[in-house]
Design a protein around this motif. Structure first.
Motif, PDB file in Angstrom:
ATOM      1  N   ASP B  40      -3.918   4.057   4.179  1.00  0.00           N
ATOM      2  CA  ASP B  40      -3.112   4.562   5.346  1.00  0.00           C
ATOM      3  C   ASP B  40      -4.238   4.243   6.729  1.00  0.00           C
ATOM      4  O   ASP B  40      -5.031   5.036   6.838  1.00  0.00           O
ATOM      5  CB  ASP B  40      -3.249   6.420   5.269  1.00  0.00           C
ATOM      6  N   LYS B  43      -5.876   6.757   9.795  1.00  0.00           N
ATOM      7  CA  LYS B  43      -6.655   7.730   9.560  1.00  0.00           C
ATOM      8  C   LYS B  43      -8.150   7.360   9.652  1.00  0.00           C
ATOM      9  O   LYS B  43      -8.397   5.932   9.433  1.00  0.00           O
ATOM     10  CB  LYS B  43      -6.482   8.359   8.054  1.00  0.00           C
ATOM     11  N   LYS B  46      -9.230   5.468   6.342  1.00  0.00           N
ATOM     12  CA  LYS B  46      -8.203   4.783   5.670  1.00  0.00           C
ATOM     13  C   LYS B  46      -7.967   5.181   4.074  1.00  0.00           C
ATOM     14  O   LYS B  46      -8.467   4.296   3.184  1.00  0.00           O
ATOM     15  CB  LYS B  46      -8.584   2.894   5.650  1.00  0.00           C
ATOM     16  N   VAL B  49      -3.509   5.804  -0.541  1.00  0.00           N
ATOM     17  CA  VAL B  49      -2.433   6.593  -0.999  1.00  0.00           C
ATOM     18  C   VAL B  49      -1.426   6.017  -1.708  1.00  0.00           C
ATOM     19  O   VAL B  49      -0.909   4.859  -1.690  1.00  0.00           O
ATOM     20  CB  VAL B  49      -1.832   6.931   0.345  1.00  0.00           C
ATOM     21  N   GLU B  51       2.114   4.866  -3.415  1.00  0.00           N
ATOM     22  CA  GLU B  51       3.108   4.204  -2.603  1.00  0.00           C
ATOM     23  C   GLU B  51       4.309   4.465  -3.748  1.00  0.00           C
ATOM     24  O   GLU B  51       4.261   4.484  -4.747  1.00  0.00           O
ATOM     25  CB  GLU B  51       2.835   3.067  -2.263  1.00  0.00           C
ATOM     26  N   ASN B 193       3.132   8.866   9.245  1.00  0.00           N
ATOM     27  CA  ASN B 193       3.217  10.001   8.149  1.00  0.00           C
ATOM     28  C   ASN B 193       4.475  10.983   8.313  1.00  0.00           C
ATOM     29  O   ASN B 193       4.576  11.508   9.405  1.00  0.00           O
ATOM     30  CB  ASN B 193       2.045  10.875   8.246  1.00  0.00           C
ATOM     31  N   ASN B 245       4.502  14.512   1.840  1.00  0.00           N
ATOM     32  CA  ASN B 245       4.407  13.065   2.660  1.00  0.00           C
ATOM     33  C   ASN B 245       4.085  13.546   3.958  1.00  0.00           C
ATOM     34  O   ASN B 245       3.921  12.630   5.002  1.00  0.00           O
ATOM     35  CB  ASN B 245       5.751  12.605   2.430  1.00  0.00           C
ATOM     36  N   TYR B 247       2.297  14.953   7.408  1.00  0.00           N
ATOM     37  CA  TYR B 247       0.870  14.771   8.012  1.00  0.00           C
ATOM     38  C   TYR B 247      -0.171  15.544   7.529  1.00  0.00           C
ATOM     39  O   TYR B 247       0.103  16.880   7.449  1.00  0.00           O
ATOM     40  CB  TYR B 247       0.788  14.557   9.436  1.00  0.00           C
ATOM     41  N   SER B 249      -0.529  12.536   4.862  1.00  0.00           N
ATOM     42  CA  SER B 249       0.168  12.056   3.678  1.00  0.00           C
ATOM     43  C   SER B 249      -0.543  11.944   2.573  1.00  0.00           C
ATOM     44  O   SER B 249      -1.580  11.158   2.507  1.00  0.00           O
ATOM     45  CB  SER B 249       1.000  10.743   3.887  1.00  0.00           C
ATOM     46  N   PHE B 252       2.907   8.319  -0.293  1.00  0.00           N
ATOM     47  CA  PHE B 252       3.950   7.537   0.522  1.00  0.00           C
ATOM     48  C   PHE B 252       5.246   6.939  -0.088  1.00  0.00           C
ATOM     49  O   PHE B 252       5.055   7.462  -1.481  1.00  0.00           O
ATOM     50  CB  PHE B 252       3.376   5.939   0.973  1.00  0.00           C
TER      51      PHE B 252
END
Ligand SMILES: [Mg+2]
Ligand SMILES: [Mg+2]
Lengths: 409, 409
Positions: B40, B43, B46, B49, B51, B193, B245, B247, B249, B252
């Motif tokens: 992500d 953020k 990072k 996440v 998917e 997100n 999902n 904000y 997240s 994804f």
């Protein structure tokens, strides 16, 4: 005329074959990049081979049949649209139409779930759940369309039960289990180059021969034409896959292919009303399953992989083994191995410390027990030969013997 | 009674919601292990996440509707099996039955192909091909069932063309393109997100409101009930996905979800015969597509990613930019940027060396051009607010204005 429809189906299948043969090599890189590959452990250099190509040929199969959907109805006089009202005539075969779509839905769902299994590496219990999910649409359509759950009894049972028996919900359980069995039976008779594809090809060919015989005999014409519609594109795409999956494999087929093949067989068996004959064509898979039960249900220790062992010096395959102390097994386990040992169906080696070493209980290892170390290509050929033999046995059982058991009295 | 069927559908949807909410966190590890994850980028740390969770909720959606298949016919008197012959009555709604199955086939096929896209990372041209493949069964069923390709003309065209026009094959092209548009339109209004899920939720809600209004007005009752059968489980599973999902997240959704959502909308639009109204609900997506054209068709340089830039100091999103020399663009490209600049729809900064820097042409960046740096959660909220506004506009256009254009004269 169904003849025209079958000819068009054959033409589409031919085109599907050509397309698949062109596509497979082009997608190899993409699969490896997507982390979909395995190492071929039965080769000297353990090459990286892209995995899950069942998904590609499954897609070609689906597209072929999608394009074919209107054809059977375009050439069927009973389905011709009323020129005046623009509506469907009373003779329109609605049940055949919805069966075709539902069959495709079940197969599409199974390819999808098989691919999800390959990618996500689902657990063992999912292997039973996924085919059940994929059969749901078929069962639901069967329920709405017929809901006929009556089975014809063989002669010897007629005095006890009557000529037919309505088994109700059990019929649906049977259909669901047929799908679970077909998909997993192919999946566990696997692991050496070309075996999954080879056996599926022979089963599909056997079904096609059976359909042709029944058509010649004039039995249940519609059901067998329906089955041919599915078997021709299946054979075509499978043949294309065989070109690349045979020894030495350039691509692996993945669970996706086993699920796809098994579900396609289950679908034509269920909707073509020849599920018992279908099971006869699965004789090697049934034997492999029965032979595997002691390990599958953990009566005997089961290693993570039961593949034969590769000897890089001779390029031959040897049996892979499992070890246990006889006294550590529970009673049924001890009984099973003793019976198998006395029937000489497993190798048996007692080591100095009392630990017993036997081959793993798979048909592949059994071939190696009987014939000693054999080349991988030859093992596949032997098992495919056995599959052909079983088809001949199946047809013998189906025709002369079935007449005896189900004779009109 | 369709009322009972809708109630059962709602109950199944409720169960689907509960199941999805329980399943999503349990599958996170499995997706990451299967290499299905992204970082992500908006953020501070990072985070990794998982998917492609669209595949999970797509499966739940399919199973829900598989189980629902017999319900509409079990509670429909016109579909009741003849008690004496055991056959279907003449009034059995065969067309509705096969449409339900075909719709599921198209959606299942699209989820499958979307997942294949996520895993294999297919090329851009496939993004147009895959939804076309998945619509095939629907088009084929439409061809066999109706093959009615007549469109009603608006008043102003009636003098020229007549009240209706048979557009033949074009009608099928239109339906195929609708599916391509719906799937890709959601896919390109994405990247922050919750946006894909949020917009799909609002579109589905809008369709449901529209169905309810039409039912109250007594228009084409069957079509709108059919649409409700799909929208309720879609809303339920989407709501469950939104929980994870939104904000920030935790999962994804992947191309799988965008394809799944787009196809479900296209299917109900086509089979419910409200494709024009459906397009009205896609107003933000259409605007985003039009705004994106200069970059999508490479009149203006298009970087690989057009996501907004994240400022870790303020935790706000800034526009992402593209750079070009005006004289390097071709004539249509120059015209486009000049028009957009004069309408103040893009930011414009000429650097000392004559290179122009503008924002990337996406609705997300446009929001940031207008409102300056904004928090990610707020951008999603603004775009969702805009989507709701567009639904209100759509309903205004659909009702008072349509009466004007299509008034019975
Ligand atoms: Mg697996
Ligand atoms: Mg992709």
């Amino acid at each position: 005329m169904s003849g025209v429809a079958i000819a068009i189906n054959a033409a589409i299948s031919g085109a599907a074959y050509c397309m698949t043969v062109r596509m497979i090599p082009r997608f190899r890189e993409m699969f490896i990049k997507a982390n979909l590959f395995g190492n071929d452990l039965c080769k000297k250099d353990k090459p990286q081979v892209p995995e899950s190509f069942g998904v590609l040929i499954g897609c070609v199969f689906l597209v072929s049949l999608f394009l074919f959907i209107p054809i059977p109805f375009a050439f069927d006089e009973a389905a011709a649209t009323d020129a005046i009202t623009g509506g469907k005539p009373d003779t329109f075969p609605h049940d055949k139409f919805v069966e075709l779509i539902a069959a495709l839905l079940s197969i599409c769902c199974m390819i999808f779930l098989g691919f999800a299994d390959d990618v996500l590496d689902l657990r063992w219990r999912h292997k039973l759940l996924l085919p059940t999910i994929a059969t749901l649409p078929l069962l639901m359509v069967y329920y709405v369309n017929y809901n006929s759950t009556t089975v014809i009894m063989p002669n010897f049972a007629r005095n006890l039960i009557g000529t037919s028996l309505n088994i109700g919900a059990l019929y649906y359980v049977f259909m669901g289990m047929l799908a679970v069995f077909c998909t997993n039976a192919i999946n566990i008779l696997a692991g050496i180059n070309g075996l999954e594809v080879g056996q599926s090809f022979i089963i599909a060919g056997s079904i096609l021969v059976f359909n042709a015989i029944e058509l010649l005999l004039g039995h249940q014409v519609d059901s067998h034409i329906f089955s041919i519609y599915f078997m021709l594109p299946f054979l075509a795409t499978t043949l294309a896959l065989w070109k690349f999956n045979k020894y030495p494999s350039q691509v692996f087929v993945g669970d996706t292919y086993c699920y796809f093949a098994g579900m396609t067989f289950a679908v034509v068996g269920i909707l073509g009303h020849f599920s018992k004959t279908l099971l006869l064509f699965f004789l090697p898979q049934i034997l492999n399953f029965l032979y595997s039960t002691p390990q599958l249900f953990h009566f005997v220790p089961c290693p993570r992989h039961r593949l034969p062992k590769y000897d890089s010096k001779t390029d031959l395959l040897h049996i892979s083994t499992t070890e246990f102390r006889l006294e550590d097994l529970n009673a049924p386990g001890r009984l099973m191995v003793t019976v198998l040992r006395n029937l000489r169906l497993i190798s048996w080696h007692t080591k100095a410390d009392g630990v017993v070493r036997t081959n793993n209980f798979t048909l592949i290892n059994f071939v190696l027990v009987v014939f000693g170390p054999v080349h991988e290509r030859v093992v596949t050929q032997m098992l495919m030969g056995f599959q052909v033999l079983c088809t001949l046995i199946a047809l013998t059982i189906r025709y002369p013997l079935a007449n005896y058991f189900y004779a009109k009295t």
